[in-house]
Motif scaffolding. Structure first.
Motif, PDB file in Angstrom:
ATOM      1  N   VAL A   1      36.757  43.241   2.141  1.00 24.94           N
ATOM      2  CA  VAL A   1      37.036  41.890   1.624  1.00 24.94           C
ATOM      3  C   VAL A   1      36.849  41.841   0.105  1.00 24.94           C
ATOM      4  N   VAL A   2      35.888  41.096  -0.370  1.00 22.48           N
ATOM      5  CA  VAL A   2      35.800  40.940  -1.824  1.00 22.48           C
ATOM      6  C   VAL A   2      34.536  41.566  -2.401  1.00 22.48           C
ATOM      7  N   ARG A  29      42.989  37.893  -2.421  1.00 17.57           N
ATOM      8  CA  ARG A  29      42.693  37.286  -1.118  1.00 17.57           C
ATOM      9  C   ARG A  29      42.913  35.775  -1.175  1.00 17.57           C
ATOM     10  N   CYS A  74      31.903  35.814   4.689  1.00 18.49           N
ATOM     11  CA  CYS A  74      33.063  34.962   4.432  1.00 18.49           C
ATOM     12  C   CYS A  74      32.974  33.671   5.248  1.00 18.49           C
ATOM     13  N   PRO A 111      37.688  39.200   8.364  1.00 16.09           N
ATOM     14  CA  PRO A 111      36.787  38.562   7.401  1.00 16.09           C
ATOM     15  C   PRO A 111      35.462  39.304   7.331  1.00 16.09           C
ATOM     16  N   CYS A 124      35.636  31.135   4.491  1.00 21.48           N
ATOM     17  CA  CYS A 124      36.819  30.441   3.983  1.00 21.48           C
ATOM     18  C   CYS A 124      37.489  29.593   5.068  1.00 21.48           C
ATOM     19  N   CYS A 166      43.632  38.332   5.091  1.00 19.13           N
ATOM     20  CA  CYS A 166      42.467  39.047   5.613  1.00 19.13           C
ATOM     21  C   CYS A 166      42.535  39.089   7.136  1.00 19.13           C
TER      22      CYS A 166
HETATM   23  S1  SF4 Z   1      36.515  34.449   2.271  1.00 16.36           S
HETATM   24 FE1  SF4 Z   1      38.375  34.470   3.569  1.00 16.36          FE
HETATM   25  S2  SF4 Z   1      40.041  34.914   2.167  1.00 16.36           S
HETATM   26 FE2  SF4 Z   1      38.127  35.455   1.066  1.00 16.36          FE
HETATM   27  S3  SF4 Z   1      37.824  37.634   1.499  1.00 16.36           S
HETATM   28 FE3  SF4 Z   1      36.686  36.521   3.094  1.00 16.36          FE
HETATM   29  S4  SF4 Z   1      38.188  36.318   4.796  1.00 16.36           S
HETATM   30 FE4  SF4 Z   1      39.350  36.872   2.984  1.00 16.36          FE
END
Ligand code: SF4
Ligand code: FAD
Ligand code: FES
Lengths: 284, 379
Positions: B80-81, B123, B168, B164, B170, B161
């Motif tokens: 992910v991030v 993302r 996460c 997740p 989101c 994604c």
């Molecule tokens: S928060 Fe949502 S969009 Fe951002 S990396 Fe995690 S799963 Fe992906």
């Protein structure tokens, strides 16, 4: 000088400073000076009472300073600056003929239009009188448009009183009720002694038709607000000028947030009703 | 995004075509920036080929925890991030604003106009962050000239994604896990025992021409539904939740919540959360004078509401306690931001949870405040 126009700036000119010349300097108190500047362009002296400029001192930095007066025919603006740190000391001690950088004016000032036809009470504490002075000047110049006019002003000692010349003139007018107090008197002082809120016992406001403009240290504003509420003024007609750290003046650096509002672009003048959930809390 | 007839807006890409996509963008004069592994962390940097992507890597995250692991497959975007977001490209950490010569000459620093950048692997939460930036920086009355110049020439290839991360949320903030707008091309990666491909969706006409330019064929309905199944499944994989219902008012009513006291005992005011947050953009301006003293420069740099001098006014900082600084940050993200810009300042990426050295979890803070709701009257 009342209509505010915030242009939409798109280039880096948002951050560009315009030079002005220091053309006069008056010592108000041991650490506070009123400086008079002449911007290069005439148009730059248009402002709304209560607005501020970002003032830049070469090699030192840039800080927000309220416009404390104007001499429109001479194309001059005045700022009253208390030297408390590097930048304000540099500005307060700027010599005649030297250059200072200006950005702005920025922000929303006192609601002078909205308050027409009403009584006005102005309450200043210390250097807080600076942003109120152009409003006082405006009301005097348009005296017929307003009802009763009270000015309450407090400073620490007689030596800390600003604008002694103005105070004399205001005191001499029958259409202004000026009350001045100091926290500590000296042997020559014949006036009131006590914090500015003690002056409220000498006046009786008309709660349904009075606008209050307040500026001073936050603690002084909090107590003043109490007195105004005690006299029946609604929060919608109590206006205060807030101070926060500012780096940009235009809503982009985010430092001046106070709850949901930005002091630079939404204020610095707010009605109490806009910020009451935040105003009375510590460390907001 | 308007969904036009299936096969026209969905394309099939295999891993070779991702490589081609990168070279094609480079051919068009874009620097392509994508995820790469540096010092056991996934960061965004310029890439020249798909082989530089973190192939087969997964990021295990927890409160105050981040580790890279092998996935056991060849996924290109199976993580992910990381700690950095695209803000460092759109809103550089340090920018020179002005040079002021001693003789009074003021020169405005020229922003790198026309620097073309293609972001690969954006993302959904990050796209939401960029759209918040757009609102804040370009929405007026004053426009941020630096951001506006950097933003002008950005090509965005987003990635949905399918898995997740642990931090996460989101789905709760309504910003992911799939992208909905603001991209040129979006990719959904399909990895199975016998296949590895991407279903690309067109988000702009230049996205479409690029896909045709590299010779991508239309995706079949099976391929499209394989991708859709993965996204549906993704929705079921979220472990973190944030109850956003009435959150703004809850926080406004509970500014004196005792929960802030508990947090303040742990919080180090290290500012990590603001640094990694994709929507934090407070800055300061510094005066820099050279040794020669014949010019001064005005530099803008990232700052944080956790730094003590952030709220400094004459006489001392307004927010001297850590409690007040945490509350400032937290209520800004989840409450005051809504009043300022009509949306929350949190996009649910979970970075602040992962990179907090003491593992403070914003979703837990919000839940605790809700749980311990105390009425504190303003007057
Ligand atoms: S928060 Fe949502 S969009 Fe951002 S990396 Fe995690 S799963 Fe992906
Ligand atoms: C809307 C507004 C109007 C003001 N009007 C006046 C006025 O008319 N007269 C007056 O004397 N003062 C005024 N002030 C306060 C004045 O801006 C501060 O006293 C001044 O910034 C202090 O900077 P310094 O470097 O002299 O001092 P220090 O207190 O030593 O500050 C050190 C550093 O802190 C930063 N800093 C401190 N306070 C502020 C601030 N408010 N904004 C940005 N940076 C800050 C500066 O970068 C400075 O270099 C006003 C403030 C605001 C927000
Ligand atoms: S001073 Fe920069 S946002 Fe208000």
């Amino acid at each position: 000088m009342t209509e505010q126009s915030l242009g939409v700036a798109t280039g880096l000119e948002t951050f560009k400073i315009e030079w002005c010349r220091v053309v006069g300097r008056v010592k108000e108190t041991p650490d506070t000076y009123t400086i008079r500047v002449r911007p290069r362009r005439r148009g730059e002296i248009a402002f709304e009472p209560g607005q501020f400029n970002m003032i830049y001192a070469y090699g030192v930095g840039e800080v927000p300073i309220s416009i404390s007066g104007a001499l429109p025919t001479e194309g001059m603006l005045e700022y009253t600056v208390r030297g408390v740190g590097p930048v304000t000391r540099a500005i307060a001690s700027a010599r005649i003929g030297s250059r200072l950088g200006l950005r702005g004016p920025f922000g929303r000032g006192w609601p002078l239009r909205e308050a027409e036809g009403q009584d006005i009470i102005i309450v200043g504490g210390g250097i807080g009188l600076a942003p109120l002075r152009p409003a006082i000047q405006y009301i005097i110049n348009n005296r017929g448009k307003y009802g009763k006019f009270y000015i309450l002003y407090g400073a620490r000692t007689p030596a800390d009183l600003l604008y002694k010349g103005d105070l004399r003139v205001w005191r001499g007018r029958l259409d202004i009720q000026l009350l001045v107090t100091v926290d500590r008197g000296d042997e020559k002082w014949r006036g009131y002694v006590g914090v500015v809120t003690t002056l409220f016992k000498y006046i009786r406001l008309e709660p349904n038709s009075t606008y209050a403009f307040v500026c001073g240290p936050e603690i002084m504003m909090k107590f003043t607000v109490q007195e105004l509420r005690n006299q029946g003024l609604p929060d919608e007609r109590i206006f205060i000028s807030m101070e926060r750290n500012m780096k940009c003046g235009v809503g982009l650096c985010w430092r001046c947030q106070f709850g949901p509002v930005f002091v630079c672009k939404d204020g610095p003048v707010f009605s109490l009703s806009e910020i009451s959930n935040f105003f009375e809390r510590r460390e907001m | 995004m308007e969904e036009s007839a299936g096969q026209n807006s969905h394309y099939f890409l295999d891993s070779l075509l991702i490589d081609k996509l990168i070279s094609a963008l480079r051919g068009l004069g874009y620097s392509v920036i994508g995820p790469v592994v540096r010092e056991d962390t996934i960061v965004y940097d310029e890439i020249e080929s798909a082989s530089q992507l973190p192939v087969g890597v997964k990021d295990k995250q927890g409160p105050g925890y981040y580790r890279l692991e092998k996935r056991g497959d060849e996924a290109f975007f199976g993580f992910v991030v990381g700690p950095f977001s695209w803000k460092k490209f759109l809103y550089p950490p340090r920018v020179k604003l002005l040079t002021v010569a001693k003789n009074g000459e003021v020169s405005i620093h020229n922003v790198d106009e026309g620097k073309k950048m293609a972001f690969l692997g954006v993302r959904a939460c990050e796209l939401a962050a960029i759209s918040i930036f757009d609102r804040v920086m370009l929405g007026g009355p004053y426009v941020d000239p630096v951001y506006s110049a950097m933003r002008r020439n950005i090509f965005i290839i987003a990635v949905n994604c399918t898995e997740p991360g642990e931090n996460c949320f989101c789905l709760s903030t309504g910003t992911g896990p799939e992208v909905s707008s603001g991209y040129d091309i979006s990719l959904t990666e399909v990895v199975s025992d016998d296949a590895h491909y991407f279903v690309a969706k067109v988000g702009s006409s230049r996205g479409k021409s690029l896909l045709e330019h590299i010779g991508a064929r239309g995706a079949t309905s099976e391929e499209i539904s394989e991708a859709a199944v993965r996204m549906e499944r993704s929705h079921t994989l979220f472990r973190k939740k944030l109850d956003t219902d009435g959150l703004k008012d809850l926080l406004y009513k509970n500014l004196e919540s005792p929960v802030y006291e508990e947090i303040a005992e742990k919080c180090l005011a290290c500012a990590n959360c603001t640094l990694v947050c994709p929507t934090c953009f407070c800055t300061t301006v510094e005066e820099v004078t050279g040794l020669s003293g014949d010019a001064a420069e005005r530099w803008r740099r990232w700052d944080s509401c956790f730094n003590i001098d952030f709220s400094y006014i004459h006489g001392g900082p307004i927010r001297s306690s850590i409690l007040s600084r945490y509350r400032q940050w937290f209520t800004h993200k989840f409450a005051t931001w809504v009043d300022q810009f009509g949306v929350m300042g949190c996009v649910g990426c979970g970075r602040c949870i992962t990179w907090c050295p003491v593992g403070i979890d914003v979703t837990e803070v919000a839940a605790k405040i809700r749980q311990r709701e105390v009425e504190v009257s303003a007057t």
